[in-house]
Design a protein around this motif. Structure first.
Motif: not given
Length: 472
Positions: A352, A354, A359-360, A362-363, A366-367, A376-378, A394
């Motif tokens: 959380e 980041g 961050d977008f 990294w996301e 992860g996706f 992934g990052l979840k 992550d």
């Protein structure tokens, strides 16, 4: 009483270890693959380095032991069924040789039939092996869905319930199971040490039988949410596995193993829990969910389903990093900031909190990783305020951690090679290094294609760490 605990870095083992450490009548010994996995406060116990595939290490670990906990499985390996058999047989053989009186094993609820999943079948076969020698008593607990902060089952149910107000679900949501709170599982395991019986026992444990649909609705109630669930008339194991991979922290391989187990009901087959452990009254499903949520909110999560190293920290990272062909290194002067604050800043990364900036990107990474079957990052972080060796961060794994000095992360995302990210404090400098060992031509192309992004991401990262440390 001398007690050996195996699997002490796993989800169940880590929590059981804390309980056993509080018992003054027990002299605890741990069998671990790497001593680094044991926290400083736990090093007062005897630690044997090795695993169940090394009989010499097993003989040392089981020598003079009265009771041994077997909390091991090899699900992360493709040939886990064969490995589980070898591991259990080795453990039993050496336990007999060393005169161990009792083995306590935790397996899964269920019976052998045409619908039994490979994962559950492996857990059953492990129990049968451990129970096969009359010279050692085996107490074999069988649990279904374990509900607790960080458990794989709870992470899946919670994530689906929180993220999807309306769910169209395959017919496996109508499968009946008997969930049980993690604290109740630990109580059974701990009480089994002093159980006054000499016969082999299979003890099925669980609370009220519920369908997975009822569990999701119960989770929504505990979270104060309203959810609509529309079951569909087909099973769709692969589709469900990809769905869980996308919306929950578990990777595709784990999701598929769990979904395959939902083909058949897993319910209690005997009354031994009530007969031999009448003092334990399992709490309700919704209460177990509320307890799990409370632990998460208070950053008191002791262990998670992905704590197991899976070979990561067994690697000699120093040697492997020295062989890395590519490196991106950034340095910054920190003579004006306390090392403790810099360390606190870079160990807060991920989850959380980041990644300080971009961050977008990294996301997005992860996706993409999730889409190709990666972690992934979840997974996020076990705790937002502290780290330890073996923690998932992550799509990274903490493989080395030295207070006020170093954090080393090993990449667990899908890559054409191996990668590490290191933060190190040395000579009034913060040294941030990304290492990459490519596999083949594609690995080299992968690195060079990311060089422009690395320049901005890693430069901004080290500057942001310094900035955050200055405000602490």
């Amino acid at each position: 009483m001398k007690v050996l605990l195996t699997g002490s870095t796993g989800y169940i083992g880590r929590r059981l270890k804390q309980k056993l450490l509080e018992d003054k009548n027990i002299k605890l010994r741990l069998l671990v693959r790497n001593k680094k996995s044991v926290c400083e406060l736990e090093k007062k116990v005897e630690i044997i380095e090795g695993d169940t595939f090394n009989k010499d290490a097993l003989k040392i670990a089981l020598q003079d032991v009265d009771t041994a906990y077997y909390l091991i499985h090899s699900l992360s390996n493709e040939n886990y069924k064969d490995l589980d058999k070898i591991s259990a047989q080795n453990f039993l053989d050496v336990a007999v040789e060393c005169g161990v009186k009792r083995i306590i094993y935790l397996g899964g609820l269920g019976v052998k039939n045409d619908d039994t999943s490979e994962h559950l079948l492996s857990r059953i076969e492990t129990g049968e092996i451990l129970s096969s020698n009359k010279n050692v008593q085996t107490i074999w607990f069988r649990a279904g869905v374990i509900i607790g902060s960080g458990s794989a089952s709870f992470e899946i149910i919670r994530n689906l319930t929180e993220k999807l107000p309306v769910m169209t679900t395959p017919k496996w949501v109508n499968t009946i199971a008997q969930p049980i709170a993690i604290d109740d599982v630990l109580s059974y395991l701990q009480e089994a040490i002093n159980l006054e019986t000499k016969e082999n026992l299979i003890v099925d444990i669980g609370s009220k039988a519920l369908s997975y649909k009822e569990m999701m609705i119960g989770t929504a109630n505990a979270l104060g949410l309203k959810r609509v669930i529309i079951p569909l008339p087909f099973m769709s194991i692969n589709i469900s596995s990809y769905w869980l991979n996308l919306f929950t922290p578990v990777p595709f391989s784990v999701a598929k193993a769990l979904i395959e187990g939902l083909k058949s009901e897993v319910t209690i087959q005997n009354d031994h829990a009530k007969k031999y452990f009448p003092q334990i009254q399992p709490i309700s499903y919704e209460d177990s969910v509320r307890n799990a949520i409370k632990e998460i909110e208070e950053n008191q999560v002791i262990s998670r389903w992905n704590d197991t190293a899976n070979g990561v920290w067994e690697k000699n990272s120093s040697n492997e990093i020295s062989q890395a062909l590519y490196m991106d290194r950034k340095e910054a002067d920190i003579s004006h900031i306390q090392a403790q604050k810099v360390y606190q800043a870079f160990t807060s990364i991920g989850g959380e909190n980041g990644w300080f900036a971009f961050d977008f990107l990294w996301e997005l990474r992860g996706f993409i990783d999730k889409m190709i079957g990666g972690v992934g990052l979840k997974r996020g972080r076990r705790s937002q305020c502290d780290l330890r060796i073996s923690d998932c961060l992550d799509f990274w794994k903490v493989v080395d951690l030295k207070e006020n000095e170093r954090l080393l992360l090993y990449a667990q995302m899908k890559l054409p090679g191996e990668a590490w990210l290191e933060f190190k404090i040395k000579d009034n400098k913060l040294i941030q290094s990304a290492y990459f060992y490519p596999k083949g031509v594609f690995g080299r192309l992968y690195w060079y294609s990311l060089v422009p992004l690395h320049y901005f991401i890693f430069k901004n990262m080290i500057n942001s760490i310094i900035k955050k440390a200055s405000t602490l």
